[in-house]
Design a protein around this motif. Structure first.
Motif, PDB file in Angstrom:
ATOM      1  N   ALA A 361       0.867  -1.091   0.005  1.00  0.00           N
ATOM      2  CA  ALA A 361       0.088   0.083   0.185  1.00  0.00           C
ATOM      3  C   ALA A 361       1.066   1.249  -0.079  1.00  0.00           C
ATOM      4  O   ALA A 361       1.960   1.045   0.509  1.00  0.00           O
ATOM      5  N   THR A 362       0.386   2.149  -0.765  1.00  0.00           N
ATOM      6  CA  THR A 362       1.295   3.562  -0.910  1.00  0.00           C
ATOM      7  C   THR A 362       0.398   4.715  -0.153  1.00  0.00           C
ATOM      8  O   THR A 362      -0.832   4.829  -0.343  1.00  0.00           O
ATOM      9  N   THR A 363       1.289   5.600   0.299  1.00  0.00           N
ATOM     10  CA  THR A 363       0.552   6.793   0.952  1.00  0.00           C
ATOM     11  C   THR A 363       1.631   7.947   0.731  1.00  0.00           C
ATOM     12  O   THR A 363       2.477   7.845   0.110  1.00  0.00           O
ATOM     13  N   SER A 364       1.261   9.187   1.063  1.00  0.00           N
ATOM     14  CA  SER A 364       1.970  10.032   0.998  1.00  0.00           C
ATOM     15  C   SER A 364       2.213  10.733  -0.219  1.00  0.00           C
ATOM     16  O   SER A 364       3.117  11.471  -0.546  1.00  0.00           O
ATOM     17  N   ARG A 365       1.510  10.591  -1.256  1.00  0.00           N
ATOM     18  CA  ARG A 365       1.678  10.940  -2.580  1.00  0.00           C
ATOM     19  C   ARG A 365       1.937  12.599  -2.626  1.00  0.00           C
ATOM     20  O   ARG A 365       1.249  13.352  -2.064  1.00  0.00           O
ATOM     21  N   GLY A 366       3.012  12.793  -3.360  1.00  0.00           N
ATOM     22  CA  GLY A 366       3.450  14.398  -3.427  1.00  0.00           C
ATOM     23  C   GLY A 366       4.221  14.639  -4.640  1.00  0.00           C
ATOM     24  O   GLY A 366       4.984  13.707  -5.022  1.00  0.00           O
ATOM     25  N   TYR A 367       4.198  15.764  -4.926  1.00  0.00           N
ATOM     26  CA  TYR A 367       5.054  16.154  -6.129  1.00  0.00           C
ATOM     27  C   TYR A 367       6.236  16.910  -5.450  1.00  0.00           C
ATOM     28  O   TYR A 367       6.171  17.906  -4.696  1.00  0.00           O
ATOM     29  N   SER A 368       7.365  16.250  -6.011  1.00  0.00           N
ATOM     30  CA  SER A 368       8.621  17.098  -5.590  1.00  0.00           C
ATOM     31  C   SER A 368       9.193  18.004  -6.765  1.00  0.00           C
ATOM     32  O   SER A 368       9.550  17.531  -7.617  1.00  0.00           O
ATOM     33  N   TYR A 369       9.145  19.226  -6.123  1.00  0.00           N
ATOM     34  CA  TYR A 369       9.301  20.168  -7.286  1.00  0.00           C
ATOM     35  C   TYR A 369      10.983  19.974  -7.610  1.00  0.00           C
ATOM     36  O   TYR A 369      11.423  20.281  -8.782  1.00  0.00           O
ATOM     37  N   SER A 370      11.567  19.866  -6.556  1.00  0.00           N
ATOM     38  CA  SER A 370      13.160  19.791  -6.538  1.00  0.00           C
ATOM     39  C   SER A 370      13.588  18.624  -7.361  1.00  0.00           C
ATOM     40  O   SER A 370      14.600  18.812  -8.241  1.00  0.00           O
ATOM     41  N   PHE A 371      13.115  17.372  -7.174  1.00  0.00           N
ATOM     42  CA  PHE A 371      13.406  16.309  -8.183  1.00  0.00           C
ATOM     43  C   PHE A 371      12.456  16.239  -9.277  1.00  0.00           C
ATOM     44  O   PHE A 371      12.650  15.118 -10.185  1.00  0.00           O
ATOM     45  N   ARG A 372      11.543  17.000  -9.618  1.00  0.00           N
ATOM     46  CA  ARG A 372      10.799  17.034 -10.646  1.00  0.00           C
ATOM     47  C   ARG A 372       9.837  15.487 -10.659  1.00  0.00           C
ATOM     48  O   ARG A 372       9.763  14.851 -11.835  1.00  0.00           O
ATOM     49  N   GLU A 373       9.639  15.083  -9.750  1.00  0.00           N
ATOM     50  CA  GLU A 373       8.916  13.653  -9.740  1.00  0.00           C
ATOM     51  C   GLU A 373       7.653  13.646  -8.752  1.00  0.00           C
ATOM     52  O   GLU A 373       7.548  14.356  -7.831  1.00  0.00           O
ATOM     53  N   MET A 374       6.910  12.983  -9.403  1.00  0.00           N
ATOM     54  CA  MET A 374       5.549  12.503  -8.434  1.00  0.00           C
ATOM     55  C   MET A 374       6.042  11.217  -7.519  1.00  0.00           C
ATOM     56  O   MET A 374       6.462  10.181  -8.160  1.00  0.00           O
ATOM     57  N   LEU A 375       5.979  11.559  -6.259  1.00  0.00           N
ATOM     58  CA  LEU A 375       6.821  10.251  -5.169  1.00  0.00           C
ATOM     59  C   LEU A 375       5.713   9.859  -4.392  1.00  0.00           C
ATOM     60  O   LEU A 375       4.600  10.515  -4.168  1.00  0.00           O
ATOM     61  N   SER A 376       5.838   8.824  -3.676  1.00  0.00           N
ATOM     62  CA  SER A 376       4.942   8.401  -2.598  1.00  0.00           C
ATOM     63  C   SER A 376       5.598   7.440  -1.788  1.00  0.00           C
ATOM     64  O   SER A 376       6.861   6.892  -2.159  1.00  0.00           O
ATOM     65  N   LEU A 377       5.299   7.343  -0.460  1.00  0.00           N
ATOM     66  CA  LEU A 377       5.836   6.178   0.305  1.00  0.00           C
ATOM     67  C   LEU A 377       4.991   4.858   0.247  1.00  0.00           C
ATOM     68  O   LEU A 377       4.067   5.001   0.178  1.00  0.00           O
ATOM     69  N   ALA A 378       5.616   3.774   0.342  1.00  0.00           N
ATOM     70  CA  ALA A 378       4.800   2.558   0.417  1.00  0.00           C
ATOM     71  C   ALA A 378       5.665   1.402   1.358  1.00  0.00           C
ATOM     72  O   ALA A 378       6.738   1.265   1.539  1.00  0.00           O
ATOM     73  N   THR A 379       4.668   0.773   1.961  1.00  0.00           N
ATOM     74  CA  THR A 379       4.916  -0.444   2.588  1.00  0.00           C
ATOM     75  C   THR A 379       4.702  -1.504   1.684  1.00  0.00           C
ATOM     76  O   THR A 379       3.592  -1.686   1.404  1.00  0.00           O
ATOM     77  N   ILE A 380       5.725  -2.350   1.315  1.00  0.00           N
ATOM     78  CA  ILE A 380       5.714  -3.490   0.420  1.00  0.00           C
ATOM     79  C   ILE A 380       6.004  -4.680   1.058  1.00  0.00           C
ATOM     80  O   ILE A 380       7.128  -4.734   1.884  1.00  0.00           O
ATOM     81  N   ASP A 381       5.548  -5.979   0.530  1.00  0.00           N
ATOM     82  CA  ASP A 381       6.127  -7.366   0.983  1.00  0.00           C
ATOM     83  C   ASP A 381       7.498  -7.354   0.853  1.00  0.00           C
ATOM     84  O   ASP A 381       8.123  -6.949  -0.369  1.00  0.00           O
ATOM     85  N   VAL A 382       8.298  -7.717   1.627  1.00  0.00           N
ATOM     86  CA  VAL A 382       9.831  -8.065   1.633  1.00  0.00           C
ATOM     87  C   VAL A 382      10.173  -8.668   0.401  1.00  0.00           C
ATOM     88  O   VAL A 382      11.191  -8.211  -0.384  1.00  0.00           O
ATOM     89  N   GLY A 383       9.615  -9.769  -0.104  1.00  0.00           N
ATOM     90  CA  GLY A 383       9.838 -10.449  -1.450  1.00  0.00           C
ATOM     91  C   GLY A 383       9.662  -9.607  -2.417  1.00  0.00           C
ATOM     92  O   GLY A 383      10.079 -10.107  -3.672  1.00  0.00           O
TER      93      GLY A 383
END
Length: 423
Positions: A361-383
């Motif tokens: 699942a992913t959260t915190s979606r946001g646009y980083s103006y300095s990196f010019r990227e749409m980013l988010s944080l995600a908790t992902i299955d280890v494998g």
């Protein structure tokens, strides 16, 4: 148990006023401030509570995952409080003021005070009210030293210096919530306006910016500092927590006690939106050498983690499709992506998928103006969490038009961690 349908109600109003104005210059300019100079941000709305007495460290040891065997006067710790299954209730910053006195910042003040009142500890607690100004960025040291006329070069990371600004005694905590060198300046709320203006005046030669609410959490996203409500719901909705939940809601204003979710992620129970410190990258805070609430669950999870935190980099063409849909005459457009991030005060959580399988699942979606990227944080299955591998994010609320947005797994934090940089 909270009704899951009720969680999906959109809260009324925007909540950026907690940080002052939504914007001071504009969000793009403010987004560069912690890389090119520094900003001042106002976190004075946070709650503070003093705990004093011979059992104060025992109290915090019992209700926190952290180790307090080594905790010097004028040192601060990121403390995490969990329930019996190891899910986070709250987290914040604890500062040791003297042998038997500490100050806790954040929502955890209510939980620790609740456990104190229902336990047997020789400790007294008292609500306090301090200003809390973040000065963050490579020029933060120069601004704070100019404002105080004192050197802070000997203050170690997560330790506090004692300075004076505009005649007011100030505790200067060296930390770095922007992933850069920075300080939190704390003191008497009645002197906040004078101190704030003195910092702004000292920062003019360094191009200081005031940080508005629209930009406030982009640094948390880039630097991977998961945040309550934004990245997890507090684990306080189980029947065993009803007494505390009632107290919590009665004590806090609506913006801090109303919990809402959005996005494509769907769960069977509210605990599906809880997170553990292991999942959020805080396993190194967990000290198993003492007994605390949730210890057994976290010992098992720390030994065999199920999920890991990562950054997702969203495909720009797919993101552009979301915005283009607003101009299509036929059919409903996709759900709007607020820029630089959603402002409406709820946990926006989306499904992360690979080949039709849910892997996180992913959260915190946001646009980083300095990196010019749409980013988010995600908790992902280890494998499934290999850096550089491809996934998709399902964008759009259930029952609304949805689109699979391609994304690439990247490290978290996404930006280089400069918090411990030398002066």
């Amino acid at each position: 148990m909270t009704d899951l349908q009720a969680l999906r109600r959109t809260p009324e109003g925007y909540f950026t006023t907690r940080w002052g104005q939504p914007e001071y210059t504009d969000w793009q300019d403010e987004s560069l401030s912690w890389k090119e100079g520094c900003y001042i941000g106002d976190w004075s709305f946070l709650w503070e509570r003093r705990f004093r007495g011979p059992d104060v460290l025992k109290l915090f040891s019992d209700v926190s995952v952290n180790n307090f065997d080594t905790f010097a006067i004028d040192q601060s710790k990121h403390v995490i409080h969990t329930e019996e299954f190891g899910k986070i209730i709250a987290e914040g910053v604890l500062t040791r003021l003297s042998d038997d006195e500490v100050m806790l910042f954040g929502r955890g003040t209510f939980w620790v005070d609740h456990k104190l009142r229902h336990g047997s500890y020789n400790v007294q607690s008292q609500a306090d009210d301090w200003f809390n100004f973040q000065v963050q960025g490579p020029d933060a040291i120069h601004v704070v030293e100019k404002a105080s006329g004192q050197s802070l070069r000997d203050v170690k990371f997560m330790h506090n210096g004692h300075i004076t600004i505009a005649g007011c005694k100030v505790l200067a905590l060296r930390q770095g919530m922007a992933g850069e060198l920075g300080f939190e300046l704390q003191g008497d709320i009645n002197r906040s306006a004078e101190v704030y203006e003195a910092i702004l005046d000292a920062g003019r030669d360094f191009g200081i910016r005031r940080l508005g609410g629209r930009t406030a959490f982009i640094n948390h996203l880039e630097a991977c500092f998961p945040t309550i409500v934004t990245d997890y719901l507090p684990a306080i909705f189980e029947p065993s927590m009803q007494a505390y939940l009632d107290e919590f809601r009665a004590a806090l204003p609506a913006f801090a006690s109303t919990f809402n979710v959005a996005g494509s992620f769907e769960g069977d129970r509210i605990s599906d939106w809880y997170r553990s410190p292991v999942e959020l990258g805080w396993a190194n805070r967990i000290h198993l050498g003492h007994d605390f609430i949730g210890r057994d669950a976290l010992a098992a999870e720390k030994a065999n983690p199920r999920r890991v935190i990562r950054t997702l980099v969203w495909n720009p063409e797919d993101v552009s499709t979301v915005y283009t849909s607003l101009f299509q005459k036929d059919g409903l457009p996709y759900d709007w992506m607020e820029m630089p991030r959603d402002q409406r005060g709820f946990m926006y959580c989306d499904r992360v998928m690979r080949e039709g399988r849910d892997i996180g699942a992913t959260t915190s979606r946001g646009y980083s103006y300095s990196f010019r990227e749409m980013l988010s944080l995600a908790t992902i299955d280890v494998g499934e969490a290999e850096i550089g591998s491809a996934v998709s994010v399902l964008w759009g609320a259930p029952g609304r038009p949805q689109i699979a947005i391609r994304a690439t797994i990247a490290q978290a934090p996404f930006k280089q961690d400069n918090r411990r940089a030398s002066y």
